[in-house]
Design a protein around this motif. Structure first.
Motif, PDB file in Angstrom:
ATOM      1  N   THR A  54      49.220  33.205  44.702  1.00 45.85           N
ATOM      2  CA  THR A  54      48.729  34.507  45.116  1.00 45.85           C
ATOM      3  C   THR A  54      47.373  34.706  44.471  1.00 45.85           C
ATOM      4  OG1 THR A  54      50.994  35.340  45.199  1.00 45.85           O
ATOM      5  CG2 THR A  54      49.232  36.989  45.130  1.00 45.85           C
ATOM      6  N   ILE A  55      46.440  35.234  45.214  1.00 39.19           N
ATOM      7  CA  ILE A  55      45.112  35.462  44.655  1.00 39.19           C
ATOM      8  C   ILE A  55      44.773  36.945  44.693  1.00 39.19           C
ATOM      9  CG2 ILE A  55      44.302  33.162  45.274  1.00 39.19           C
ATOM     10  CD1 ILE A  55      42.675  34.546  47.546  1.00 39.19           C
ATOM     11  N   ARG A  56      43.928  37.325  43.757  1.00 39.19           N
ATOM     12  CA  ARG A  56      43.388  38.691  43.757  1.00 39.19           C
ATOM     13  C   ARG A  56      41.950  38.596  43.287  1.00 39.19           C
ATOM     14  NH1 ARG A  56      47.099  40.299  38.822  1.00 39.19           N
ATOM     15  NH2 ARG A  56      45.844  39.391  37.162  1.00 39.19           N
ATOM     16  N   GLU A  57      41.147  39.517  43.768  1.00 42.97           N
ATOM     17  CA  GLU A  57      39.730  39.509  43.417  1.00 42.97           C
ATOM     18  C   GLU A  57      39.578  39.649  41.908  1.00 42.97           C
ATOM     19  OE1 GLU A  57      35.691  41.108  45.489  1.00 42.97           O
ATOM     20  OE2 GLU A  57      37.476  42.333  45.647  1.00 42.97           O
ATOM     21  N   ALA A  58      38.712  38.828  41.326  1.00 43.60           N
ATOM     22  CA  ALA A  58      38.472  38.868  39.881  1.00 43.60           C
ATOM     23  C   ALA A  58      37.783  40.175  39.511  1.00 43.60           C
ATOM     24  CB  ALA A  58      37.616  37.681  39.459  1.00 43.60           C
ATOM     25  N   ASP A  59      37.968  40.602  38.273  1.00 47.11           N
ATOM     26  CA  ASP A  59      37.364  41.840  37.805  1.00 47.11           C
ATOM     27  C   ASP A  59      35.849  41.846  37.972  1.00 47.11           C
ATOM     28  OD1 ASP A  59      39.824  42.911  37.160  1.00 47.11           O
ATOM     29  OD2 ASP A  59      39.731  42.232  35.074  1.00 47.11           O
ATOM     30  N   ASP A  60      35.224  40.683  37.742  1.00 49.63           N
ATOM     31  CA  ASP A  60      33.764  40.618  37.868  1.00 49.63           C
ATOM     32  C   ASP A  60      33.312  40.435  39.317  1.00 49.63           C
ATOM     33  OD1 ASP A  60      34.339  37.983  38.422  1.00 49.63           O
ATOM     34  OD2 ASP A  60      33.180  37.162  36.785  1.00 49.63           O
ATOM     35  N   ARG A  61      34.285  40.278  40.205  1.00 52.38           N
ATOM     36  CA  ARG A  61      34.048  40.100  41.646  1.00 52.38           C
ATOM     37  C   ARG A  61      33.166  38.888  41.901  1.00 52.38           C
ATOM     38  NH1 ARG A  61      35.954  44.844  44.696  1.00 52.38           N
ATOM     39  NH2 ARG A  61      36.839  46.151  43.082  1.00 52.38           N
ATOM     40  N   HIS A  62      32.017  39.044  42.493  1.00 49.36           N
ATOM     41  CA  HIS A  62      31.097  37.933  42.779  1.00 49.36           C
ATOM     42  C   HIS A  62      31.751  36.826  43.603  1.00 49.36           C
ATOM     43  CE1 HIS A  62      28.226  39.802  40.117  1.00 49.36           C
ATOM     44  NE2 HIS A  62      29.110  39.796  39.138  1.00 49.36           N
ATOM     45  N   GLY A  63      32.697  37.183  44.484  1.00 51.74           N
ATOM     46  CA  GLY A  63      33.314  36.182  45.353  1.00 51.74           C
ATOM     47  C   GLY A  63      34.305  35.285  44.655  1.00 51.74           C
ATOM     48  N   ARG A  64      34.773  35.693  43.487  1.00 50.73           N
ATOM     49  CA  ARG A  64      35.713  34.873  42.724  1.00 50.73           C
ATOM     50  C   ARG A  64      37.093  35.521  42.743  1.00 50.73           C
ATOM     51  NH1 ARG A  64      34.329  32.608  37.665  1.00 50.73           N
ATOM     52  NH2 ARG A  64      34.890  34.593  36.750  1.00 50.73           N
ATOM     53  N   PHE A  65      38.117  34.672  42.717  1.00 53.16           N
ATOM     54  CA  PHE A  65      39.493  35.137  42.801  1.00 53.16           C
ATOM     55  C   PHE A  65      40.333  34.540  41.692  1.00 53.16           C
ATOM     56  CE2 PHE A  65      37.649  35.464  46.937  1.00 53.16           C
ATOM     57  CZ  PHE A  65      38.147  36.659  47.432  1.00 53.16           C
ATOM     58  N   GLU A  66      41.157  35.378  41.038  1.00 54.11           N
ATOM     59  CA  GLU A  66      42.133  34.897  40.073  1.00 54.11           C
ATOM     60  C   GLU A  66      43.296  34.303  40.852  1.00 54.11           C
ATOM     61  OE1 GLU A  66      43.127  38.383  37.842  1.00 54.11           O
ATOM     62  OE2 GLU A  66      41.598  37.948  36.344  1.00 54.11           O
ATOM     63  N   ILE A  67      43.906  33.292  40.276  1.00 56.48           N
ATOM     64  CA  ILE A  67      44.991  32.571  40.935  1.00 56.48           C
ATOM     65  C   ILE A  67      46.264  32.822  40.137  1.00 56.48           C
ATOM     66  CG2 ILE A  67      45.774  30.312  41.702  1.00 56.48           C
ATOM     67  CD1 ILE A  67      42.668  29.520  41.277  1.00 56.48           C
ATOM     68  N   LEU A  68      47.253  33.393  40.781  1.00 53.90           N
ATOM     69  CA  LEU A  68      48.525  33.726  40.130  1.00 53.90           C
ATOM     70  C   LEU A  68      49.612  32.800  40.660  1.00 53.90           C
ATOM     71  CD1 LEU A  68      48.108  37.501  40.908  1.00 53.90           C
ATOM     72  CD2 LEU A  68      47.546  36.393  38.743  1.00 53.90           C
ATOM     73  N   LEU A  69      50.319  32.135  39.740  1.00 54.99           N
ATOM     74  CA  LEU A  69      51.413  31.249  40.128  1.00 54.99           C
ATOM     75  C   LEU A  69      52.741  31.975  39.953  1.00 54.99           C
ATOM     76  CD1 LEU A  69      50.130  27.987  38.422  1.00 54.99           C
ATOM     77  CD2 LEU A  69      49.794  28.750  40.767  1.00 54.99           C
ATOM     78  N   PRO A  70      53.771  31.572  40.686  1.00 56.46           N
ATOM     79  CA  PRO A  70      55.066  32.262  40.601  1.00 56.46           C
ATOM     80  C   PRO A  70      55.680  32.289  39.201  1.00 56.46           C
ATOM     81  CG  PRO A  70      55.033  30.816  42.496  1.00 56.46           C
ATOM     82  CD  PRO A  70      53.785  30.531  41.701  1.00 56.46           C
ATOM     83  N   ASP A  71      55.357  31.290  38.369  1.00 54.93           N
ATOM     84  CA  ASP A  71      55.933  31.243  37.020  1.00 54.93           C
ATOM     85  C   ASP A  71      55.185  32.128  36.022  1.00 54.93           C
ATOM     86  OD1 ASP A  71      53.609  29.801  36.662  1.00 54.93           O
ATOM     87  OD2 ASP A  71      54.594  27.964  36.013  1.00 54.93           O
ATOM     88  N   GLY A  72      54.213  32.909  36.505  1.00 56.97           N
ATOM     89  CA  GLY A  72      53.486  33.825  35.639  1.00 56.97           C
ATOM     90  C   GLY A  72      52.165  33.290  35.113  1.00 56.97           C
ATOM     91  N   VAL A  73      51.874  32.017  35.338  1.00 54.88           N
ATOM     92  CA  VAL A  73      50.610  31.428  34.898  1.00 54.88           C
ATOM     93  C   VAL A  73      49.475  32.006  35.745  1.00 54.88           C
ATOM     94  CG1 VAL A  73      49.273  29.276  34.773  1.00 54.88           C
ATOM     95  CG2 VAL A  73      51.673  29.301  34.084  1.00 54.88           C
ATOM     96  N   THR A  74      48.380  32.382  35.085  1.00 61.18           N
ATOM     97  CA  THR A  74      47.178  32.836  35.787  1.00 61.18           C
ATOM     98  C   THR A  74      46.079  31.828  35.510  1.00 61.18           C
ATOM     99  OG1 THR A  74      47.798  35.150  35.537  1.00 61.18           O
ATOM    100  CG2 THR A  74      45.494  34.703  36.038  1.00 61.18           C
ATOM    101  N   LEU A  75      45.520  31.262  36.562  1.00 56.22           N
ATOM    102  CA  LEU A  75      44.440  30.291  36.422  1.00 56.22           C
ATOM    103  C   LEU A  75      43.101  31.019  36.391  1.00 56.22           C
ATOM    104  CD1 LEU A  75      45.675  27.598  38.964  1.00 56.22           C
ATOM    105  CD2 LEU A  75      46.125  27.747  36.519  1.00 56.22           C
ATOM    106  N   PRO A  76      42.079  30.390  35.842  1.00 53.13           N
ATOM    107  CA  PRO A  76      40.752  31.020  35.820  1.00 53.13           C
ATOM    108  C   PRO A  76      40.261  31.347  37.229  1.00 53.13           C
ATOM    109  CG  PRO A  76      40.781  29.051  34.447  1.00 53.13           C
ATOM    110  CD  PRO A  76      42.073  29.082  35.208  1.00 53.13           C
ATOM    111  N   ALA A  77      39.428  32.358  37.316  1.00 54.13           N
ATOM    112  CA  ALA A  77      38.884  32.772  38.606  1.00 54.13           C
ATOM    113  C   ALA A  77      38.063  31.645  39.226  1.00 54.13           C
ATOM    114  CB  ALA A  77      38.021  34.019  38.436  1.00 54.13           C
ATOM    115  N   SER A  78      38.101  31.567  40.541  1.00 52.15           N
ATOM    116  CA  SER A  78      37.421  30.507  41.271  1.00 52.15           C
ATOM    117  C   SER A  78      36.905  31.047  42.599  1.00 52.15           C
ATOM    118  CB  SER A  78      38.400  29.359  41.537  1.00 52.15           C
ATOM    119  OG  SER A  78      37.841  28.390  42.399  1.00 52.15           O
TER     120      SER A  78
END
Length: 112
Positions: A20-44
């Protein structure tokens, strides 16, 4: 944002990963990546491709499917593909041409 579909076949028999992705706080076309196990990957800027590379490093079957959904529309698959195929891709864009898929190259060892 355009919806992209990267070729898959026989998705139901091999395995499926959901991100699941959501727009990063800094926006700029970057999205945080959320995995089902609760891990959040860096925005991309390419969250599906980044998630596929992460899953592959973590031992996911390259033939498994990965599907991406937006946090604001969790019931809709925005893009999907095979982990192994997506992990090999990147997106490039320059002054003269729009975005296009290209071969992913890891950053140099001394980068960052």
């Amino acid at each position: 944002m355009t919806i992209a579909t990267i070729a898959t076949s026989n998705v139901s028999t091999i395995g499926r990963h959901r991100v699941t992705i959501r727009e990063a706080d800094d926006r700029h076309g970057r999205f945080e990546i959320l995995l089902p196990d609760g891990v959040t990957l860096p925005a991309s800027r390419t969250p599906l491709l980044a998630a596929a590379r992460y899953l592959l490093r973590e031992g996911a079957d390259p033939s498994a499917a990965v599907e991406m959904r937006h946090a604001s529309r969790p019931d809709t698959i925005a893009a999907y593909g095979r982990v192994g195929a997506l992990a090999k891709l990147d997106v490039r864009e320059d002054q003269t041409s729009g975005p296009r898929f290209c071969k992913w190259r890891p950053p140099p060892q001394n980068w960052g």
